[in-house]
Design a protein around this motif. Structure first.
Motif, short mmCIF file in Angstrom:
data_model
loop_
_atom_site.label_atom_id
_atom_site.label_comp_id
_atom_site.label_asym_id
_atom_site.label_seq_id
_atom_site.Cartn_x
_atom_site.Cartn_y
_atom_site.Cartn_z
N ASN A 112 17.33 2.05 44.01
CA ASN A 112 18.07 0.96 43.35
C ASN A 112 17.97 1.17 41.85
N ALA A 113 18.80 0.45 41.13
CA ALA A 113 18.71 0.52 39.66
C ALA A 113 19.13 -0.82 39.07
N ARG A 114 18.14 -1.52 38.52
CA ARG A 114 18.40 -2.75 37.77
C ARG A 114 18.20 -2.40 36.30
N VAL A 115 19.24 -2.57 35.52
CA VAL A 115 19.23 -2.11 34.13
C VAL A 115 18.96 -3.27 33.18
N PHE A 116 18.09 -3.02 32.21
CA PHE A 116 17.85 -3.95 31.11
C PHE A 116 18.23 -3.23 29.81
N ARG A 117 18.88 -3.93 28.91
CA ARG A 117 19.28 -3.37 27.63
C ARG A 117 18.30 -3.81 26.55
N PHE A 118 17.81 -2.86 25.76
CA PHE A 118 17.00 -3.24 24.60
C PHE A 118 17.91 -3.94 23.59
N THR A 119 17.47 -5.10 23.11
CA THR A 119 18.30 -5.88 22.19
C THR A 119 18.10 -5.48 20.73
N LYS A 120 17.13 -4.61 20.50
CA LYS A 120 16.95 -4.05 19.16
C LYS A 120 16.26 -2.71 19.31
#
Length: 309
Positions: free
Chosen positions: A5-13
């Motif tokens: 599976n792949a749950r992606v989080f984006r760095f906000t900075k």
């Protein structure tokens, strides 16, 4: 080392961390087994298992980590049976009714008695940090499990500026457009044979379809009735197949024959080398998939992301 599976989080900075610094932080919260009176415990373990003592496996700027959670299994039915037995004994000996508050106390007492003899269930959740790509990717089947890992990592590091990525238009709108052909299907995407449709009304139902032509008449009739596509199976660039949902969660991820053939070229007798090769192949492929998928879904909304100055 293929994620399922792949749950992606984006760095906000902008976020940079070396493998050495990450290792040092995770060592402070390394996994320790449950004590006799503990119901659960979690901590960081080596993602390579017995092949390494390091809590971070790095390759090409990608840092692989693993969170282990141990839970003691105490069946509710067994606890209830023992509590009822104790309550009946008290009532028979003291000729009085055992009230709810006292039963709750008995339940706590029985639980503490049973914990040292309880079986343990262990689960590992893998993830990797890709600072250069600006993402954290978690091998989790649910958003809750992914959020739990991100939260634990944030506590270990002291700071982890991430959030799920956002796109310019609702994924369900794009999925629906692909199937009713009001939105062009990207050349990199081939539709599978599974989807989930939801009625948008307050008491709307759900239709799950398997083994169907997703642009066929049967699906089209549901779309014409106002249902929206919230989940569908796709193949990406002939290399990856998966089920994508409206939260941008990727499940049942399968890597194609091309990647497997590359892995087969690695010395089969060297488990560590094969692990490293699989991890490198996977991260490079997902580094192509994630931005491409966000673009295919209408483009990423980066309004909440602080870019490098």
């Amino acid at each position: 080392m293929w994620f399922r599976n792949a749950r992606v989080f984006r760095f906000t900075k902008p976020f940079e961390i070396t493998a050495e610094a990450l290792e040092e932080k995770l060592q402070e919260d390394a996994f320790k087994p449950c004590g006799p009176q503990e119901t659960s415990r979690q901590g960081w373990v080596s993602p390579m298992g017995k092949h390494s003592d390091l809590l971070v496996h790095s390759a090409g700027g990608y840092h692989l980590i693993a969170l282990r959670k141990e839970e003691k299994l105490l069946p509710a039915s067994v606890i209830k049976e023992l509590v009822d037995e104790k309550a009946e004994m008290i009532e028979a000996e003291q000729h009085r009714k055992v009230r709810r508050k006292e039963k709750d106390e008995l339940k706590e007492e029985v639980t503490l008695e049973m914990l040292p003899r309880a079986f343990s269930k262990n689960r590992r959740c893998y993830a990797y940090l890709a600072p250069a790509d600006g993402v954290l990717v978690v091998d989790a089947g649910s958003s809750k499990q992914a959020e739990d890992l991100a939260s634990t990592l944030r506590k270990s590091l002291g700071s982890l500026p991430v959030r799920p990525p956002a796109v310019e238009q609702a994924p369900a709108f794009t999925f629906t457009g692909w199937l009713n052909e009001s939105i062009d299907l990207p050349v990199s995407i081939e539709l599978g044979t599974e989807c989930e449709l939801k009625d948008t009304s307050e008491d709307g139902g759900v239709v799950r379809c398997k083994g169907l032509d997703l642009q066929g008449d049967e699906i089209r009739s549901h779309l014409d009735a106002g249902m929206q596509v919230t989940k569908l199976s796709v193949t990406w660039d002939d290399n990856l197949s998966f089920v994508l949902d409206e939260e941008l969660g990727i499940r049942r991820l399968k890597f194609g024959d091309t990647l497997q053939e590359k892995l087969d070229d690695v010395d089969a007798d060297d488990a560590a080398a094969r692990f490293d090769a699989a991890f490198s192949l996977m991260t490079l492929e997902l580094a192509r998939l994630i931005p491409g998928l966000l673009e295919a879904l209408g483009g990423e909304d980066r309004s909440a992301i602080v870019e490098e100055s």
